[in-house]
Design an enzyme around this catalytic site. Structure first.
Site, PDB file in Angstrom:
ATOM      1  CG  HIS A 162     -60.994  68.278  90.423  1.00  0.00           C
ATOM      2  ND1 HIS A 162     -61.263  69.161  91.354  1.00  0.00           N
ATOM      3  CD2 HIS A 162     -61.671  67.417  90.814  1.00  0.00           C
ATOM      4  CE1 HIS A 162     -62.324  68.496  92.499  1.00  0.00           C
ATOM      5  NE2 HIS A 162     -62.678  67.515  91.703  1.00  0.00           N
ATOM      6  CG  HIS A 204     -64.061  64.041  87.942  1.00  0.00           C
ATOM      7  ND1 HIS A 204     -63.699  63.253  88.643  1.00  0.00           N
ATOM      8  CD2 HIS A 204     -64.410  65.091  88.413  1.00  0.00           C
ATOM      9  CE1 HIS A 204     -63.868  63.784  89.956  1.00  0.00           C
ATOM     10  NE2 HIS A 204     -64.272  65.048  89.674  1.00  0.00           N
TER      11      HIS A 204
END
Length: 139
Positions: free
Chosen positions: A100, A102
């Site tokens: 992931h 950010h």
């Protein structure tokens, strides 16, 4: 998909999320525990633990969304800038073992530090050590 991955559960619709954009391969949603207003996570829908596990086409799809979304996030919360980062592995602070990215909106005087501050003390490397590391990375 991974049965015990919170992000896979979001992809499957089992856990609600504040989705901000979605493609066939990528989904982006607001972080449930944000560092700043607008803190957004961009993930591949397919489960991959580490950045190096992503096939090239999926990596490109993720970063296409990151590139498109970063200025939109900044505009939405009237941020002065953004820090874009990936924690790749537990030692780097990766809490959810699913790749992931950010997007963290940043504001003048927000008390945050630059990305250079995340690694702690800087190593004292001489030219020979730097050359050896570069050679190893090149393969």
């Amino acid at each position: 998909m991974s049965d015990d991955c919170i992000f896979c559960s979001i992809v499957d619709g089992e856990i609600p999320a504040r989705t901000v954009t979605e493609t066939n391969d990528v989904i982006a949603f607001l972080d449930a525990n944000p560092l700043a207003a607008g803190h957004t996570l961009v993930i591949p829908k397919a489960h991959h633990t580490h950045l190096g596990d992503l096939p090239a086409d999926l990596s490109a799809a993720v970063f296409e969304v990151v590139s498109d979304l970063t200025p939109r996030v900044q505009t939405a919360v009237e941020a002065d800038a953004a820090t874009v980062g990936i924690n790749d592995g537990a030692a780097a602070g990766q809490e959810v073992p699913h790749v992931h990215v950010h997007i963290v909106p940043r504001f003048e005087g927000d008390g945050g530090a630059p990305i250079h501050a995340v690694a702690g003390d800087r190593p004292d490397l001489d030219d020979e050590e730097l050359d050896a590391i570069a050679e190893t990375i090149r393969g």
